[in-house]
Write an enzyme that holds these catalytic residues in place. Structure first.
Site, PDB file in Angstrom:
ATOM      1  N   SER A 182       5.790   6.539   4.182  1.00  0.00           N
ATOM      2  CA  SER A 182       5.438   5.273   4.824  1.00  0.00           C
ATOM      3  C   SER A 182       6.590   4.617   5.575  1.00  0.00           C
ATOM      4  O   SER A 182       6.361   3.792   6.440  1.00  0.00           O
ATOM      5  CB  SER A 182       4.883   4.304   3.790  1.00  0.00           C
ATOM      6  OG  SER A 182       5.895   3.964   2.871  1.00  0.00           O
ATOM      7  N   HIS A 210      -1.775   6.727   3.327  1.00  0.00           N
ATOM      8  CA  HIS A 210      -1.482   6.339   4.719  1.00  0.00           C
ATOM      9  C   HIS A 210      -2.114   7.294   5.730  1.00  0.00           C
ATOM     10  O   HIS A 210      -1.628   7.399   6.865  1.00  0.00           O
ATOM     11  CB  HIS A 210       0.030   6.271   4.954  1.00  0.00           C
ATOM     12  CG  HIS A 210       0.647   4.984   4.508  1.00  0.00           C
ATOM     13  ND1 HIS A 210       0.445   3.789   5.171  1.00  0.00           N
ATOM     14  CD2 HIS A 210       1.437   4.693   3.446  1.00  0.00           C
ATOM     15  CE1 HIS A 210       1.106   2.823   4.551  1.00  0.00           C
ATOM     16  NE2 HIS A 210       1.712   3.341   3.503  1.00  0.00           N
ATOM     17  N   LYS A 241      -6.263   0.442   2.450  1.00  0.00           N
ATOM     18  CA  LYS A 241      -5.587   0.514   3.750  1.00  0.00           C
ATOM     19  C   LYS A 241      -6.648   0.721   4.842  1.00  0.00           C
ATOM     20  O   LYS A 241      -7.384  -0.200   5.141  1.00  0.00           O
ATOM     21  CB  LYS A 241      -4.500   1.594   3.714  1.00  0.00           C
ATOM     22  CG  LYS A 241      -3.343   1.156   2.796  1.00  0.00           C
ATOM     23  CD  LYS A 241      -2.157   2.094   2.810  1.00  0.00           C
ATOM     24  CE  LYS A 241      -0.998   1.480   2.048  1.00  0.00           C
ATOM     25  NZ  LYS A 241      -0.608   2.201   0.844  1.00  0.00           N
TER      26      LYS A 241
HETATM   27  C1  LIG Z   1      -0.315   1.929  -0.584  1.00  0.00           C
HETATM   28  C2  LIG Z   1      -0.014   3.127  -1.379  1.00  0.00           C
HETATM   29  C3  LIG Z   1      -0.369   3.220  -2.731  1.00  0.00           C
HETATM   30  C4  LIG Z   1      -0.943   2.053  -3.493  1.00  0.00           C
HETATM   31  O1  LIG Z   1      -2.288   1.866  -3.187  1.00  0.00           O
HETATM   32  P1  LIG Z   1      -3.063   0.652  -3.888  1.00  0.00           P
HETATM   33  O2  LIG Z   1      -4.483   1.054  -3.829  1.00  0.00           O
HETATM   34  O3  LIG Z   1      -2.730  -0.558  -3.101  1.00  0.00           O
HETATM   35  O4  LIG Z   1      -2.550   0.577  -5.290  1.00  0.00           O
HETATM   36  C5  LIG Z   1      -0.134   4.414  -3.388  1.00  0.00           C
HETATM   37  N1  LIG Z   1       0.434   5.458  -2.757  1.00  0.00           N
HETATM   38  C6  LIG Z   1       0.810   5.396  -1.473  1.00  0.00           C
HETATM   39  C7  LIG Z   1       1.431   6.591  -0.822  1.00  0.00           C
HETATM   40  C8  LIG Z   1       0.603   4.233  -0.747  1.00  0.00           C
HETATM   41  O5  LIG Z   1       0.993   4.168   0.522  1.00  0.00           O
END
Ligand SMILES: *Cc1c(COP(=O)(O)O)cnc(C)c1O
Length: 389
Positions: A182, A210, A241
Site C-alpha cells: 500500500s 488493495h 475499500k
Molecule cells: C486495509 C487493509 C486491511 C484491513 O482491512 P479492514 O477490513 O479495514 O480491517 C488488511 N490488509 C491489507 C493489505 C489492507 O490494505
C-alpha cells in the site's frame, strides 16, 4: 489512575510528538467521496481507498436502506448462535464465485480475517513465510500462531526461495503476501510465487485488500491480473475499500480451510456478525462491479492521466499501474510542506515519511478514484506545480 501512570502515558505521547509521528484526524462533515467537506470547507479528496467511487453510490445507499427495513439494524449475535441471515450466506457464495474460490467466510474486518487464520491453520510443526512489508494484520496474525516464522525481502523471489529451502521438512508451509503493497502501489509477483510454491510444496495466501474489485480483467484482483487464478490457496480481503468501503472482511479459500475456520477462528466465533446494511451494500457493490468494466476502465484512465501529467511536470513518481501513486520528495520536510500547501489549495492528500516508509523515501501518496473527473485530476497537478513556485 495513579499519578505515575498518567505521567508515563503523557511522556509516551510526548515522545510520539517529538518524533514527528503524531497522527491527527480531520473532521469530515460530508459523505465520503472525491469532493468532501472538512470542517465545512470543500476539498478534492486524493487519499481514500474509494477506488471505484462506491462509498456513497446511490444504488448502494438504496440497497442498504432497503436492507435496514427488511433485515433490521443489527444481529446482536455471533454467526453461529443466531447471527446468520440469508444475505450473509448469499454474500459468501457470491464472493466465492467472484473470486473463483471454493468457499468464503465473512469476518468483521480483514484485520480480523488475518488475525484469525494463522493460529488455526499453522501449528508448531508448520512454517509461515511472510513478505517483510506485509500488512500489520498479517504480522499480528502470525504472532498468534505457534508456527515457525520466516521472512523474505519485499517481492524478492530469490530470497523467498532461500526461505522455502530453510522451511523444508515442516508439515505445512504457507507463503503469505499482500497482493498490492500500500505504500508503493507495487504488485506482488504472484506468478513466480505460485511457481515456487508448487516446486516446494507450499500453500499461497494473498491479502488482496488493495486490489479486489478493480485489478484484473473482471476486477477480481491480483490473482486474475497475474494469471494465477485457481493457484492461490487462500485469499483475504476487505469490504472496506473498493467494495463499498463500509467494513467487513473475508477469507476465500478451499472448502476444508473455510470449514475449519468456521469452527476455530476466534475473531469469527467471538465477534458480532457483519450488519445487514453492510452485507446488502456489499452485495450491491459486487453486482455493480460484475455488471460492467466502465468503473475499472475509468479508474485506469484517471490513474494514467495523473501519472502522465505529473511526469510531464517533472515530478518523480514510483512507476506502476496501480491507482496508488507515490509522489517522491528529496526530504521529509519537503513532503510535509507540500502536503500542507496542497491542503491550502483545496487538495486533500497525505505525506508519509520515516518510519512509515524508509528514511529518504518521503512521499505524498495519491490515491486515484474512478469518480475523479479530469478537472479534479488537472487541479491536483496544477496545485502540485504551484507548490514549487
Ligand atoms: C486495509 C487493509 C486491511 C484491513 O482491512 P479492514 O477490513 O479495514 O480491517 C488488511 N490488509 C491489507 C493489505 C489492507 O490494505
Amino acid at each position: 489512575m495513579i499519578e505515575s501512570t498518567r505521567e508515563n502515558i503523557l511522556a509516551e505521547l510526548e515522545g510520539i510528538r517529538d518524533a514527528g509521528t503524531r497522527k491527527s484526524e480531520f473532521s469530515i462533515t460530508s459523505a465520503q467521496g472525491t469532493s468532501i467537506l472538512i470542517d465545512g470547507k470543500a476539498f478534492i479528496n486524493f487519499c481514500s481507498n474509494n477506488y471505484l467511487g462506491l462509498s456513497n453510490h446511490p444504488e448502494i445507499v438504496a440497497a442498504a436502506k432497503q436492507s435496514l427495513d427488511e433485515h433490521g439494524y443489527g444481529l446482536s449475535s455471533v454467526r453461529f448462535i443466531c447471527g446468520t441471515q440469508d444475505i450473509h450466506l448469499q454474500l459468501e457464495r457470491e464472493l466465492s464465485q467472484f473470486l473463483q474460490q471454493e468457499a468464503t467466510i465473512l469476518f468483521p474486518s480483514c484485520f480480523d480475517a488475518n488475525g484469525g487464520i494463522f493460529e488455526v491453520l499453522m501449528k508448531e510443526e508448520d512454517a509461515i513465510i511472510s513478505d517483510e512489508l506485509n500488512h500489520a494484520s498479517i504480522i499480528d496474525g502470525i504472532r498468534l500462531s505457534k508456527a515457525k516464522r520466516f521472512r523474505y525481502r519485499n517481492r524478492d523471489i530469490s530470497d523467498l526461495e532461500d526461505q522455502l529451502i530453510a522451511a523444508q521438512g515442516c508439515r505445512r508451509i504457507l507463503i503469505v503476501t499482500d497482493g498490492v503493497f500500500s505504500m508503493d502501489g507495487y504488485i506482488a509477483p504472484l506468478a513466480e510465487i505460485c511457481d515456487l510454491a508448487e516446486k516446494y510444496g507450499a500453500m499461497v495466501m494473498v491479502d488482496d485488500s488493495h486490489a479486489v474489485g478493480f485489478l484484473g480483467k473482471n476486477g477480481s484482483g491480483t490473482p486474475e491480473l497475474c494469471g494465477v487464478q485457481g493457484r492461490v490457496d487462500i485469499l483475504s480481503g476487505t469490504l472496506g475499500k473498493a467494495l463499498g468501503g463500509a467494513s467487513g472482511g473475508y477469507i476465500s479459500a478451499h472448502q476444508e480451510i473455510v470449514d475449519l475456520l468456521r469452527q476455530r477462528a476466534r475473531p469469527y466465533l467471538f465477534s458480532n456478525s457483519v450488519p445487514p446494511t453492510v452485507v446488502s451494500g456489499s452485495l450491491k457493490a459486487l453486482e455493480l462491479i460484475r455488471a460492467g468494466s466502465m468503473m475499472r476502465q475509468q479508474l485506469q484512465l484517471n490513474a494514467q492521466l495523473f501519472r502522465d501529467l505529473m511526469v510531464a511536470e517533472g515530478f518523480t513518481l514510483l512507476a506502476g499501474e496501480h491507482p496508488i501513486i507515490p509522489v517522491m520528495f528529496a526530504s521529509e520536510t519537503d513532503a510535509t510542506n507540500c502536503a500542507q500547501e496542497l491542503h491550502d489549495r483545496g487538495i486533500h492528500a497525505v505525506a508519509f515519511s520515516y518510519p512509515v516508509v524508509p528514511l529518504g523515501k518521503a512521499r505524498i501518496r495519491i490515491q486515484i478514484s474512478a469518480q475523479h473527473t479530469e478537472s479534479d485530476i488537472r487541479k491536483c497537478v496544477t496545485a502540485f506545480s504551484a507548490t514549487r513556485h
